[in-house]
Design an enzyme around this catalytic site. Structure first.
Site, PDB file in Angstrom:
ATOM      1  N   HIS A   3       0.912  -1.194  -0.012  1.00  0.00           N
ATOM      2  CA  HIS A   3       0.081   0.033  -0.039  1.00  0.00           C
ATOM      3  C   HIS A   3       0.915   1.367   0.085  1.00  0.00           C
ATOM      4  O   HIS A   3       0.685   2.129  -0.926  1.00  0.00           O
ATOM      5  CB  HIS A   3      -0.895   0.019   1.208  1.00  0.00           C
ATOM      6  CG  HIS A   3      -1.731   1.056   1.422  1.00  0.00           C
ATOM      7  ND1 HIS A   3      -3.170   1.258   0.918  1.00  0.00           N
ATOM      8  CD2 HIS A   3      -1.664   2.365   1.655  1.00  0.00           C
ATOM      9  CE1 HIS A   3      -3.786   2.319   1.344  1.00  0.00           C
ATOM     10  NE2 HIS A   3      -2.766   3.068   1.830  1.00  0.00           N
ATOM     11  N   GLU A   4       1.675   1.261   0.716  1.00  0.00           N
ATOM     12  CA  GLU A   4       2.799   2.575   0.909  1.00  0.00           C
ATOM     13  C   GLU A   4       3.492   2.497  -0.236  1.00  0.00           C
ATOM     14  O   GLU A   4       3.666   3.687  -0.633  1.00  0.00           O
ATOM     15  CB  GLU A   4       3.503   2.542   2.120  1.00  0.00           C
ATOM     16  CG  GLU A   4       2.741   2.574   3.529  1.00  0.00           C
ATOM     17  CD  GLU A   4       1.708   3.939   3.584  1.00  0.00           C
ATOM     18  OE1 GLU A   4       2.257   4.939   2.990  1.00  0.00           O
ATOM     19  OE2 GLU A   4       0.726   3.587   4.431  1.00  0.00           O
TER      20      GLU A   4
ATOM     21  N   HIS B  10       1.819   4.433  -2.752  1.00  0.00           N
ATOM     22  CA  HIS B  10       1.823   5.812  -2.717  1.00  0.00           C
ATOM     23  C   HIS B  10       3.127   6.311  -3.446  1.00  0.00           C
ATOM     24  O   HIS B  10       3.162   7.241  -4.081  1.00  0.00           O
ATOM     25  CB  HIS B  10       1.652   6.161  -1.474  1.00  0.00           C
ATOM     26  CG  HIS B  10       0.412   6.064  -0.791  1.00  0.00           C
ATOM     27  ND1 HIS B  10      -0.828   6.385  -1.513  1.00  0.00           N
ATOM     28  CD2 HIS B  10      -0.241   5.438   0.227  1.00  0.00           C
ATOM     29  CE1 HIS B  10      -1.981   6.066  -0.759  1.00  0.00           C
ATOM     30  NE2 HIS B  10      -1.504   5.417   0.333  1.00  0.00           N
TER      31      HIS B  10
END
Length: 216
Positions: A9-10, A13
């Site tokens: 997820h990170e 980003h």
């Protein structure tokens, strides 16, 4: 599965921000899938461990990736894309884990002697399905500092949006207040995650090599 899901997820980003013109995460070494670069001692290790010990569903997070929206080539577009990148990644991992669950089930028919090992693999895939669909829809909640709040901000009139965005300074306090003050709200907000998981289980559940491979 939880650690991999929050790290992915990170990373999403960071990758999205880099593609939008912001090299902040790249310069800080966060544009990587190396979990050591993303682990937060409390949210990635201690908090999930405590939840597991008390019998609660495991949940956690990685360190938020630092971004500088002023570097985006198009601020509004970049902010929305970067905010939704982690959610899109979790949904993609949900689909991938669903496919993996089905593949392992098909292998179970061909390799009955490996049922024990395949059941462990299916259990991991089942948890991957559940954790990723929850992470996706949890982060869609339009409460700062969750990803959905960045998108919701751009839908508000400028003056209202600026006041709304000031809640970012409170960190996770607004989210905790939502959970504690309105305990039923989270169940309602995660209703799509539960329904999507039900659909996936209905599609591939018949390929389970043993009972209990899905999170209960």
């Amino acid at each position: 599965m939880l650690l991999f899901s929050v790290v992915a997820h990170e990373y999403a980003h960071a990758e999205a921000a880099y593609r939008q013109g912001d090299d902040t995460a790249y310069m800080l070494g966060r544009l990587t899938l190396n979990p050591l670069k993303h682990i937060d001692p409390w949210m990635s290790v201690i908090f999930p461990f405590l939840l597991w010990r008390i019998g609660a569903p495991p949940f956690g997070a990685a360190k938020p990736v630092p971004v500088n929206p002023r570097k985006y080539r198009n601020y509004r577009q970049g902010d929305i894309i970067v905010s939704l990148a982690g959610i899109a990644t979790n949904l993609a991992l949900f689909v991938a884990c669903t496919g993996l669950f089905a593949l392992v089930g098909l292998l179970g028919d061909a390799l009955p002697a490996q049922t024990g090992s395949l059941a462990i693999a299916q259990q991991m895939a089942g948890w991957g399905m559940w954790l990723n669909v929850v992470l996706a829809f949890f982060n869609l909640i339009p409460v700062p500092p969750l990803d959905g709040s960045h998108v919701f901000y751009h839908l508000l009139p400028p003056g209202v949006g600026m006041r709304y965005r000031q809640f970012q300074a409170l960190g996770f306090v607004p989210v905790l207040l939502l959970i504690w003050v309105f305990p039923g709200a989270l169940h309602v907000l995660l209703w799509p995650a539960h329904r999507l998981m039900d659909v996936a289980v209905a599609l591939v559940g018949g390929l389970a090599v043993s009972p209990g491979v899905f999170p209960s």
